[in-house]
Design a protein around this motif. Structure first.
Motif, mmCIF file in Angstrom:
data_model
loop_
_atom_site.group_PDB
_atom_site.id
_atom_site.type_symbol
_atom_site.label_atom_id
_atom_site.label_comp_id
_atom_site.label_asym_id
_atom_site.label_seq_id
_atom_site.Cartn_x
_atom_site.Cartn_y
_atom_site.Cartn_z
ATOM 1 N N ARG A 134 0.649 -1.385 0.052
ATOM 2 C CA ARG A 134 -0.146 -0.088 0.074
ATOM 3 C C ARG A 134 0.804 1.283 0.074
ATOM 4 O O ARG A 134 0.581 2.231 -0.756
ATOM 5 C CB ARG A 134 -1.055 0.016 1.182
ATOM 6 N N TRP A 161 -0.221 3.253 -3.042
ATOM 7 C CA TRP A 161 -1.273 4.601 -2.955
ATOM 8 C C TRP A 161 -0.568 5.857 -3.729
ATOM 9 O O TRP A 161 -1.392 6.713 -3.962
ATOM 10 C CB TRP A 161 -1.568 4.633 -1.435
ATOM 11 N N LEU A 164 -3.061 7.969 -5.913
ATOM 12 C CA LEU A 164 -3.406 9.163 -5.431
ATOM 13 C C LEU A 164 -2.617 10.286 -6.253
ATOM 14 O O LEU A 164 -2.612 11.385 -5.921
ATOM 15 C CB LEU A 164 -3.045 9.466 -4.190
ATOM 16 N N ILE A 220 -4.567 7.718 5.243
ATOM 17 C CA ILE A 220 -3.391 7.816 4.415
ATOM 18 C C ILE A 220 -2.240 7.913 5.494
ATOM 19 O O ILE A 220 -1.221 7.519 5.143
ATOM 20 C CB ILE A 220 -3.695 9.285 3.689
ATOM 21 N N CYS A 271 -0.025 12.844 -0.678
ATOM 22 C CA CYS A 271 -1.110 11.734 -1.067
ATOM 23 C C CYS A 271 -2.439 12.443 -0.781
ATOM 24 O O CYS A 271 -3.511 12.297 -1.488
ATOM 25 C CB CYS A 271 -0.915 10.355 -0.075
ATOM 26 N N LEU A 289 -9.795 1.168 3.945
ATOM 27 C CA LEU A 289 -8.612 0.921 2.911
ATOM 28 C C LEU A 289 -8.793 0.168 1.801
ATOM 29 O O LEU A 289 -8.535 0.586 0.588
ATOM 30 C CB LEU A 289 -7.254 0.126 3.602
ATOM 31 N N GLU A 324 -9.003 1.983 -2.062
ATOM 32 C CA GLU A 324 -8.263 1.846 -3.167
ATOM 33 C C GLU A 324 -8.981 1.113 -4.327
ATOM 34 O O GLU A 324 -8.524 1.298 -5.369
ATOM 35 C CB GLU A 324 -6.759 0.802 -2.734
ATOM 36 N N TRP A 344 -10.264 4.424 -5.683
ATOM 37 C CA TRP A 344 -9.099 5.348 -6.166
ATOM 38 C C TRP A 344 -8.616 4.520 -7.606
ATOM 39 O O TRP A 344 -8.141 5.209 -8.498
ATOM 40 C CB TRP A 344 -8.246 5.532 -5.415
#
Lengths: 705, 215
Positions: A430, A434, A438, A541, A554, A624, A628, A631
Motif C-alpha cells: 500500500r 497509494w 493518489l 493515509i 497523497c 482501506l 483503493e 481510487w
C-alpha cells in the motif's frame, strides 16, 4: 438429480413439442419440486418419473393444502385433448412457504369425474386425488407429466392474469419471475375470483393499475435484483457449455460451437435474454429448464433460482392471450420480438425457428407483450464480472514488483488499476501503491525521477509548514482566521480514530502529525481551509504512509478530487447526491418513487457515505480496501455512487416495506454502519455499473469525486 | 419497551461545545472526550418518566460545522425539543447563538421547546461567558436556560428532563395536536392511563441505551 448438467445448448423451438424428442418434463423439473402433499406410495401407480420425483421429495411431505380446486384443465393445443387436474395452494409446514401446483389426474380419470367443483377443500396433510394410472396412450401420458405444474413457490410468481371471457372458459395465466409462464389453467366451473381471494390471503397480490385483469404477485419484488442477477446468467451458460459460434453470425439456436469461456462477448447477455423470451413462449413443456440449475444440480432447493430472474417487465396488451395462443387455431408460437444488441452483426435469429426477430422493443408472447428493459445496457457490457469467489487476493509484493520495468516505470497502469479494483492491495504494498493511486507519483516515472520528486515535494512541504509555524503569538492575535482553523483542527485531531492503536493514547505523535498535515494543508489550499471530515480522510493515509511528507502529498491528491465535498456552498455534495438520485431513478424506479413520495429525494440520508466515502461505515481495514478500489478508477471516477446505490438497493425492501420516512430512513442508514458487507457491495455496485451502462454515465457528476 | 410518548430532540450548537458528550452522558452516563467527531448526525435514545408516564426521548446529535448547516436544517423537521448548546469558555460559541436560533425558528415547528445550555461549567477558571449573560439571552428569546457539565454530569439529566417536562406540559395544555407527528411527538402504545408505567421519580433513568441505538 438428473438432467442438470447441460452439455449443449438447448434447442429452442416454438413448435408443438415433438414428444419423442423431448425429455419428460419431470427430468427438467425434478430438481425444482420442493413440496408435495402426496405420499410417495400413493403415486406409485403413476409414471415412474413422477413417482421418483415424489419419492425424492419426501422431506416436503408435510405440506398443508390451503386451497384446492378440481377440474382445472390445460389445453395443450386447440386440437389436443384437454388435461384435467387439480389446482392447489400448499403451505409447507416447516417454514410456511407457499407453493402452487397443478397436477393432472391419472389417465382414466375423465375431466368430469371429480366432484365438488366449487368447494374449497381445506385439508391438513391430505393427498391429491391421484388415482391409478393406466398407460394407454403413451403420448397423452407424456403430455400429462409434461404440463404438470409441480409445486412452484409463490415467491417465484410475478403475475396472474385473469381471463373471464363471456364465451368460453375462464382461465388464468401465471407468469414467473423467470419469464416462464405456466400453461393457461382453465376453470370449468368458475372460481377464478375465489382462487385470487385465497392467493391474496397468502401473498401480496395487487391489481395492476394499468390492467384490471392483471394481478401482480409480490410486486415489491426487486426489479433491480432481477436485472442484476440476470447478468449472472452468463456464468451459468458458460458452465453449462453454452457457446456461440466464433464467426460472429451467431445463431441463437445452434447447438454446440466453439467453447469460449474466457472471452464472453456482449452477445452472451443478449442470448441469455433471448433465451428467456423463448422460454416464455414454450410454457411448461420447455426442456431448457435445465439451465435453471444455478449450481448445476447441486442445489436442488433453489429452483427457479434467484439468479435467473429475467429482464422483462410485464406489459400486457388489453386483449387476452387467446388470440395468440389457442384461439387462432394454430398451435404455433406467437411472435417473438426482441431488441437487438448494439453490435452490427446479424441478430441471433434462426430461419428454422418460427420466431422472428425484429427491431421492436417488446416481445409479444402468449401472455402479452414483454418489454425488454434497457437491453442495450445489458449487452453493452463487454466485461464479465468476476464473482465474489473469483475475486483475487490482494495485490502481493511479488506481483507489485513484477509490474515494474527495469528502469522503475510502472508500465501496465491499467492492469495495476484493475488489480487494485478487484483484489485490493496487500498492506505491505500500500505505502508505495497509494502514491500512484493518489497521483503523488506518476506511473511513467523512473526510480531516479521519483527520488527527485520526493526531494522537491519535501522541500515544498517544509516551506508550507514553516509558513504557519512561524506565525508569532502577537501576529496570531490579529489573525482570527488562523486561530479559528487551528482551534478546529486541534479539536478534531484528538477525536479522530483514537480507538485505533495508531492514534490511541495521550500525546500520540501520530495525532501531532495529523495536526501538522491539516494545518499545512490549510496553507496549501488557503481558500478551502479546514472542514470537518478532512481528518477522517487523512487518517488512513497517514496510517498507511507512516510519513508526514508522503501523507501530505497523497492527501493533496485525494483532496484534489474531493475538494468540492467541503465547499461552503456544498455544491459538490449536492451534485453527487443529485447524481445518486438519478442513478437510483434509473436503476430502481420503484425505490425512487418511494423516496419521492416520502420527500426524501435530497438524499441527505446518504450524506455521510458520500462526504467521507464510507469512512464511518466500515471497519478501518475495509475502508482501506474500499478506497483503493475507488481510487483505482478502474470502472469510473464516481464508482462510490454505484456503491451507494448498491447498498440502498440491498435494503430496498426494508425501506419500502418499513414505510420509512425521512427520519426513520436516516436512522436506518446510520445504523447500517458496520453492517455492510463490503465485497457484496462492491460486486453489486459493479453489476449496477454494467447494467446502467452509458445511461449511468450520463447522470454522474461531470467532475469531482 | 412501550412508552406513552416519544419526543424527538435535536442538539445544536457550534463545533466542539460538547453536544455529543452531553448526549453520551445522558444516555450512557459516561464522559468520553475522545468520541469521534460527528459527521452528519448521530442518534441516541433514552426512556424517562414524567408524571408516571414513560416517555422515550429520541435525540439527534448534529454536526456543528458551519458548512453542514444546510443538512442540519433538514433535521429540525418534527423536533419537539432542541438543546442549543454553547461553551462557556469560548465566547464565540455564545456569539453565534442568534444564528442558531434563527435557523431553529425558521426550520422547526413554532412550538418547539428550546433549552439553552451553557456547557463545560466545570471549567470555571476558563469561563468566558457569565451565567447571567446566558440567562439574559434565554429570557430575551423565551428559552429555558441551564449551565451543565457533560464531564461531571452536572445538570445533564435536568437539562434533558426539564425540556421533556416543558413539552409534556404543552401537551397537557393542548398546545400540540399529538396526532400530528410534525410536532415531534408520537403517542406510543403504552399511552393508556396515568398509572400505566412503573413509578419512577422524574429524573431517574428508566432505561438507557447505548449512544447510537435508538430503536
Amino acid at each position: 438429480m438428473t438432467g442438470l448438467v447441460m452439455t449443449s445448448r438447448p434447442v429452442v423451438s416454438h413448435e408443438t413439442p415433438e414428444i419423442g424428442h423431448q425429455k419428460p418434463v419431470s427430468d427438467g423439473f425434478s430438481h425444482t419440486t420442493r413440496c408435495t402433499e402426496a405420499k410417495a406410495s400413493e403415486l406409485s401407480n403413476l409414471q415412474p418419473s413422477l413417482a421418483a420425483l415424489c419419492n425424492e421429495e419426501k422431506t416436503y411431505q408435510s405440506a398443508v393444502v390451503v386451497y384446492a380446486k378440481e377440474n382445472i384443465f390445460v389445453q395443450p393445443g386447440i386440437k389436443c385433448k384437454r388435461i384435467s387436474g387439480r389446482l392447489s395452494l400448499l403451505k409447507k409446514a416447516v417454514d410456511d412457504v407457499m407453493f402452487l401446483a397443478w397436477l393432472p389426474y391419472a389417465l382414466n380419470n375423465t375431466s368430469d369425474s371429480a366432484t365438488d367443483d366449487n368447494k374449497f377443500v381445506v385439508i391438513s396433510d391430505g393427498g391429491p386425488a391421484l388415482s391409478e394410472a393406466s398407460s394407454t396412450a403413451e403420448s397423452e401420458k407424456r403430455d400429462r407429466t409434461l404440463y404438470a405444474v409441480h409445486p412452484v413457490p409463490i415467491s417465484d410468481m410475478r403475475a396472474v392474469r385473469r381471463h373471464t371471457p363471456t364465451i368460453g372458459w375462464h382461465h388464468i395465466i401465471i407468469v414467473l419471475h423467470t419469464g416462464l409462464s405456466l400453461p393457461p389453467l382453465y376453470f370449468t366451473n368458475g372460481g377464478v375470483k375465489d382462487f385470487l381471494t385465497v392467493l391474496k390471503q397468502h401473498t401480496c397480490l395487487v391489481r395492476s393499475p394499468d390492467d384490471p385483469n392483471l394481478y401482480l404477485v409480490n410486486d415489491i419484488a426487486d426489479p433491480l435484483q432481477r436485472s442484476m442477477t440476470a447478468l449472472d446468467l452468463l456464468e451459468v451458460q458458460n458452465r453449462a457449455g453454452w457457446s456461440e459460434s466464433a464467426g460472429g453470425s451467431a445463431s441463437l439456436f445452434v447447438r454446440g460451437g466453439k467453447d469460449d469461456l474466457d472471452t464472453p462477448s456482449p452477445r452472451d447477455y443478449s442470448l441469455g435474454v433471448l433465451e428467456h423470451f423463448s422460454r416464455v413462449t414454450k410454457l411448461a413443456r420447455d426442456t431448457t429448464a435445465h439451465i435453471f440449475g444455478k449450481d448445476q444440480g447441486l442445489d436442488a432447493s433453489t429452483w427457479p433460482c434467484e439468479g435467473e430472474e429475467t429482464l422483462i417487465k410485464l406489459n400486457y396488451p388489453p386483449q387476452g392471450m387467446l388470440a395468440v395462443n389457442c384461439a387462432d387455431g394454430e398451435d404455433e408460437a406467437p411472435v417473438l420480438r426482441v431488441v437487438q444488441s448494439d453490435d452490427d452483426e446479424a441478430a441471433p435469429c434462426d430461419s428454422d425457428s418460427q420466431s422472428r426477430c425484429d427491431d421492436g422493443e417488446s416481445a409479444s408472447t402468449s401472455v402479452g407483450s414483454f418489454e425488454l428493459l434497457e437491453s442495450e445496457r445489458i449487452v453493452s457490457s463487454s466485461k464479465r464480472i468476476p464473482s465474489r469467489a473469483q475475486r483475487p487476493f490482494p495485490l502481493s509484493v511479488e506481483e507489485w514488483c513484477a509490474f515494474f520495468e527495469p528502469d522503475g516505470r510502472l508500465a501496465d497502469e491499467r492492469g495495476f488499476r484493475e488489480r487494485a479494483f478487484y483484489g485490493g492491495i496487500d498492506q505491505n504494498v500500500r505505502k508505495e501503491a497509494w502514491k500512484y493511486l493518489l497521483g503523488y507519483m506518476p506511473f511513467n516515472s523512473t526510480v531516479a525521477e521519483r527520488e527527485q520528486i520526493r526531494e522537491a515535494k519535501k522541500t515544498e512541504y517544509d516551506a508550507l509548514k514553516a509558513q504557519w509555524q512561524s506565525i508569532s503569538a502577537s501576529q496570531e492575535k490579529r489573525f482570527t482566521k488562523f486561530r479559528e482553523r487551528r482551534m478546529r483542527i486541534d479539536k478534531d485531531v484528538v477525536r479522530t480514530d483514537r480507538l485505533l492503536p495508531f492514534y490511541a493514547e495521550e500525546d500520540n505523535s501520530n495525532v501531532e502529525l495529523l495536526r501538522s498535515i491539516l494545518m499545512t494543508y490549510t496553507f496549501y489550499n488557503f481558500d478551502l481551509g479546514y472542514c470537518q471530515g478532512m481528518s477522517d480522510l487523512l487518517s488512513p493515509i497517514l496510517y498507511v504512509m507512516e510519513d508526514e511528507v508522503d501523507a501530505f502529498w497523497c492527501f493533496v491528491g485525494l483532496m484534489d478530487v474531493m475538494e468540492s465535498n467541503f465547499h461552503r456552498d456544498q455544491n459538490g455534495m449536492h451534485s453527487q447526491l443529485q447524481s445518486l438520485k438519478k442513478l437510483v431513478q434509473l436503476l430502481d424506479p420503484q425505490l425512487h418513487c418511494y423516496l419521492e413520495k416520502m420527500d426524501c429525494l435530497n438524499y441527505f440520508f446518504c450524506y455521510r457515505w458520500v462526504l467521507i466515502t464510507f469512512k464511518r461505515e466500515f471497519e478501518y481495514s475495509l475502508v482501506l480496501r474500499l478506497w483503493e478500489a475507488l481510487w483505482s478508477k478502474h470502472l469510473c471516477e464516481h464508482f462510490h455512487l454505484f456503491v451507494c446505490a448498491a447498498v440502498l438497493q440491498k435494503h430496498r425492501r426494508a425501506i419500502i416495506h418499513g414505510e420509512m420516512e425521512f427520519d426513520t430512513l436516516l436512522r436506518f442508514i446510520n445504523d447500517l454502519s458496520g453492517k455492510i458487507d463490503l465485497e457484496v457491495a462492491l460486486y453489486d455496485a459493479e453489476m449496477l455499473f454494467q447494467y446502467a451502462g452509458e445511461a449511468g454515465q450520463e447522470v454522474l457528476p461531470t467532475s469531482g469525486p | 419497551m412501550s412508552y406513552a410518548y416519544l419526543f424527538k430532540y435535536i442538539i445544536i450548537g457550534d463545533v466542539g461545545v460538547g453536544k455529543s458528550c452531553l448526549l453520551l452522558q445522558f444516555t450512557d452516563k459516561r464522559f468520553q472526550p475522545v468520541h469521534d467527531l460527528t459527521i452528519g448526525v448521530e442518534f441516541g435514545a433514552r426512556m424517562i418518566t414524567i408524571d408516571n408516564k414513560q416517555i422515550k426521548l429520541q435525540i439527534w446529535d448534529t454536526a456543528g460545522q458551519e458548512s453542514f448547516r444546510s443538512i442540519t436544517r433538514s433535521y429540525y423537521r418534527g423536533a419537539a425539543g432542541a438543546l442549543l448548546v454553547y461553551d462557556i469558555t469560548r465566547r464565540e460559541t455564545f456569539n453565534t447563538l442568534a444564528s442558531w436560533l434563527e435557523d431553529a425558528r425558521q426550520h422547526a415547528n413554532p412550538n418547539m421547546t428550546i433549552m439553552l445550555i451553557g456547557n463545560k461549567s466545570d471549567l470555571t477558571h476558563r469561563r468566558a461567558v457569565t451565567t447571567e449573560e446566558g440567562a439574559q439571552f434565554a429570557r430575551e428569546n423565551g428559552l429555558v436556560f441551564m449551565e451543565t457539565s457533560a464531564k461531571t454530569a452536572h445538570n445533564v439529566e435536568e437539562a434533558f428532563i426539564n425540556t421533556a417536562r416543558k413539552i409534556y406540559e404543552k401537551i397537557e395544555l393542548g398546545v400540540f395536536d399529538v396526532s400530528n407527528e410534525s410536532y415531534g411527538i408520537k403517542v406510543g402504545y403504552g399511552a393508556g392511563g396515568a398509572n400505566g408505567g412503573t413509578t419512577v421519580r422524574p429524573g431517574d433513568a428508566q432505561a438507557s441505551g447505548k449512544s447510537g441505538c435508538c430503536s
